[in-house]
Write an enzyme that holds these catalytic residues in place. Structure first.
Site, short mmCIF file in Angstrom:
data_model
loop_
_atom_site.label_atom_id
_atom_site.label_comp_id
_atom_site.label_asym_id
_atom_site.label_seq_id
_atom_site.Cartn_x
_atom_site.Cartn_y
_atom_site.Cartn_z
N ASP A 24 12.92 -17.76 -3.77
CA ASP A 24 12.32 -17.57 -2.45
C ASP A 24 12.33 -18.89 -1.68
O ASP A 24 12.42 -19.97 -2.25
CB ASP A 24 10.88 -17.07 -2.58
CG ASP A 24 9.99 -18.03 -3.36
OD1 ASP A 24 10.45 -18.49 -4.42
OD2 ASP A 24 8.86 -18.32 -2.93
N GLU A 25 12.25 -18.76 -0.38
CA GLU A 25 12.10 -19.91 0.53
C GLU A 25 13.09 -21.04 0.22
O GLU A 25 12.71 -22.21 0.12
CB GLU A 25 10.66 -20.41 0.48
CG GLU A 25 9.67 -19.35 0.96
CD GLU A 25 8.22 -19.80 0.93
OE1 GLU A 25 7.90 -20.71 0.14
OE2 GLU A 25 7.40 -19.25 1.69
N VAL A 26 14.35 -20.67 0.10
CA VAL A 26 15.41 -21.68 -0.09
C VAL A 26 15.80 -22.15 1.30
O VAL A 26 16.73 -21.65 1.92
CB VAL A 26 16.61 -21.09 -0.85
CG1 VAL A 26 17.63 -22.18 -1.17
CG2 VAL A 26 16.15 -20.40 -2.13
N HIS A 84 11.83 -24.22 -4.53
CA HIS A 84 10.55 -24.55 -5.19
C HIS A 84 10.75 -25.20 -6.56
O HIS A 84 10.00 -24.93 -7.50
CB HIS A 84 9.68 -23.30 -5.32
CG HIS A 84 9.07 -22.88 -4.02
ND1 HIS A 84 8.20 -23.68 -3.30
CD2 HIS A 84 9.21 -21.73 -3.30
CE1 HIS A 84 7.82 -23.04 -2.19
NE2 HIS A 84 8.43 -21.87 -2.17
#
Length: 550
Positions: A212-214, A156
């Site tokens: 998060d959300e890598v 992100h």
């Protein structure tokens, strides 16, 4: 003998050490100073104005020495990216949040932080100024709220990596989401971001470093050459960031979102150094926590980490284009979380109510903050209430904080949606809530009219339009009988109302963005209908059949 010159820098350092000495002596005498705000003020007045030098680091250590009770923090997440609320509105909102039980904020600035120097271009052109951020922090301090800054350090990072000057740091060139953890310059950029944020958040005890959300790991040539799997690359990068913070700011504890670790085996998790470096924030936004966080995962989290934090949502977790929060679903989300942690032998250190404004940097706006206040207050009151308190008592306090009429019986069952009942309340944001309901009603009418004329009625279908073959009387009658002229006027009226109402809460750029995303498509759809009706209405002769063989 060289004379000792007392410069402002040296004065600041001496004062900082003097503060430490005073606190230690006070602790011995059981008379520890409770308020550290004066430390911030004194240190900011003398010495390092940028705050990233010795004074800032010493102050973080001093704050760590300060005594603290550790009740569960009830944290409201402010997602500011690309849509900064006016500070005048936030100043009005903060006391209301405090009354509902909030004692901390998780502030995700993203491109709204006033970065400078080599990072100046990652700030949006309408970002807050440094003085505005400091004023905001002062208001939070006066209300007894901790402020936890959130700085994305892995995934992100679109607001950084979208720029040409930082493109070379992407893990995958086509996708500007993740920074490459194997590029030596990546850590330098991240460290500078952290320095600048912490130079203003001088008394912060925690900092959230995202992670998060890598989605793209171990994909670039530099990462592949390391010949280790994606989990080890993730751990290595988080370790580097956390160790930088531990070394430079010993009083700060780094937090990370937990989702990247959730699929790891207990053996691998236990073998990493993360348990001594970070604390996870376990986020689930559904009404069934155990489905996404089975008890064995929670058990290993409790074995591995000193503290665990949890996160539900009050908005921004339904769809990426939602206009108003689904209050019942969010309330059930918190109920599920409280049931879940009641079975745990380890309590949560903090409970975050997340309120996403966008799903990522490139996404359109979802629910705005002002019309989401009812959902925020209800969930905040609920997680702050005692276990023995019944829903009736929670709803009563909810009505009181929203300044509802005594005659209002405001529950989930009073009506669906709760718009008419809430119309008898006067919380800050009520006009925005009513606006969102009016928009949704109008959108349904526009969509229904368009569908009726082009699909259900037999005179303006794509076939009729393709061959200019229809009855003008029929399409004019249909448009008028279905209130098409009134709907067209209402679209224009709501546009003017939107500017007037949302300008109380947001700058003109955010207001214009919302209009372009929500209202202009309605205007376009109505204009297309009226234009086509005008074309068809001006035809005076029509061909013989068959039309398709002309």
């Amino acid at each position: 003998m060289i004379p000792f010159r007392l410069t402002p820098k040296r004065t600041s350092i001496l004062l900082s050490f003097a503060f430490v000495f005073i606190i230690i002596i006070s602790a011995i005498n059981n008379s520890i100073i409770q308020d550290s705000s004066w430390l911030t003020e004194l240190v900011s007045e003398v010495g390092d104005k940028e705050g990233d030098g010795v004074e800032s680091r010493i102050l973080h250590q001093v704050v760590q020495i300060m005594p603290e009770d550790k009740p569960m923090l009830k944290i409201v997440h402010l997602d500011l990216k690309g849509a900064p609320p006016k500070l005048s509105y936030l100043r009005h909102l903060l006391p209301l949040l405090a009354k509902a039980g909030c004692n901390a904020l998780l502030v995700e600035y993203e491109d709204m932080f006033p970065y400078h120097g080599i990072l100046k271009n990652i700030s949006a052109k309408n970002a807050y100024s440094q003085q505005q951020v400091m004023n905001f922090l002062s208001w939070c301090h006066d209300l007894g709220m901790e402020v936890i800054p959130l700085v994305q350090t892995f995934g992100h990072l679109e607001f950084v990596l979208k720029l040409e000057e930082f493109r070379y740091l992407r893990e995958v060139d086509e996708f500007p989401q993740e920074i490459c953890p194997s590029n030596s310059n990546s850590l330098s950029v991240i460290q500078e971001m952290l320095r600048q944020v912490l130079s203003i958040h001088r008394t912060a005890k925690y900092i959230h470093i995202g992670c998060d959300e890598v989605y793209h790991l171990a994909m670039c040539n530099l990462c592949v050459k390391r010949q280790i799997d994606s989990r080890e690359i993730f751990v290595s990068h988080v370790k580097s960031v956390a160790e930088f913070l531990k070394l430079s700011y010993p009083g700060i504890t780094p937090l990370i979102w937990d989702d990247m670790m959730r699929s790891w085996s207990p053996q691998f998790l236990s073998s990493t150094p993360l348990g001594n470096l970070v604390e996870p924030v376990v986020w689930v936004y559904t009404d069934n926590i155990e489905r996404l966080v089975p008890h064995y995962i929670w058990y290993w989290y409790t074995r591995t980490f000193t503290n665990i934090w949890i996160a539900g949502a009050f908005k921004g977790a339904t769809t990426s284009t939602s206009v108003l929060p689904d209050m019942r679903n969010h309330f059930e989300n918190q109920k599920s979380w409280l049931r879940f942690i009641s079975k745990s032998t380890k309590s949560a250190r903090g409970y975050v109510l997340t309120g996403w404004s966008r799903y990522d940097h490139f996404a359109s706006l979802c629910e705005l903050l002002p019309p989401s206040v009812p959902s925020l207050l209800l969930n905040l009151i609920f997680i702050s209430s005692k276990k023995s308190e019944a829903d009736e008592k929670i709803f009563k306090k909810w009505r009181e904080l929203m300044k509802c009429s005594p005659s209002v019986d405001l529950t989930f069952d009073s009506e669906t949606p709760e718009s008419r009942a809430l119309a008898m309340c006067s919380f800050g944001g009520m006009d925005a809530y009513a606006l969102m309901n009016n928009y949704l009603t109008l959108k349904n009418r526009v969509d229904w009219l368009h569908t009726y004329l082009t699909e259900r009625d037999g005179w303006m279908t794509p076939y009729n339009v393709k061959y200019n073959f229809t009855s003008p009387m029929r399409i004019l009658d249909s448009f008028k009988s279905k209130n098409g002229e009134n709907i067209l006027k209402e679209v224009e009226i709501i546009r003017n109302e939107t500017v007037k109402i949302l300008s109380n809460y947001y700058d003109i750029f955010t207001v214009q963005e919302w209009i372009e995303q929500r209202l202009e498509p309605l205007q376009t759809k109505m204009n297309a209908l009226t234009t086509q009706i005008e074309i068809l209405n001006n035809i005076r002769t029509w061909p013989r059949r068959p039309l398709t063989l002309r």
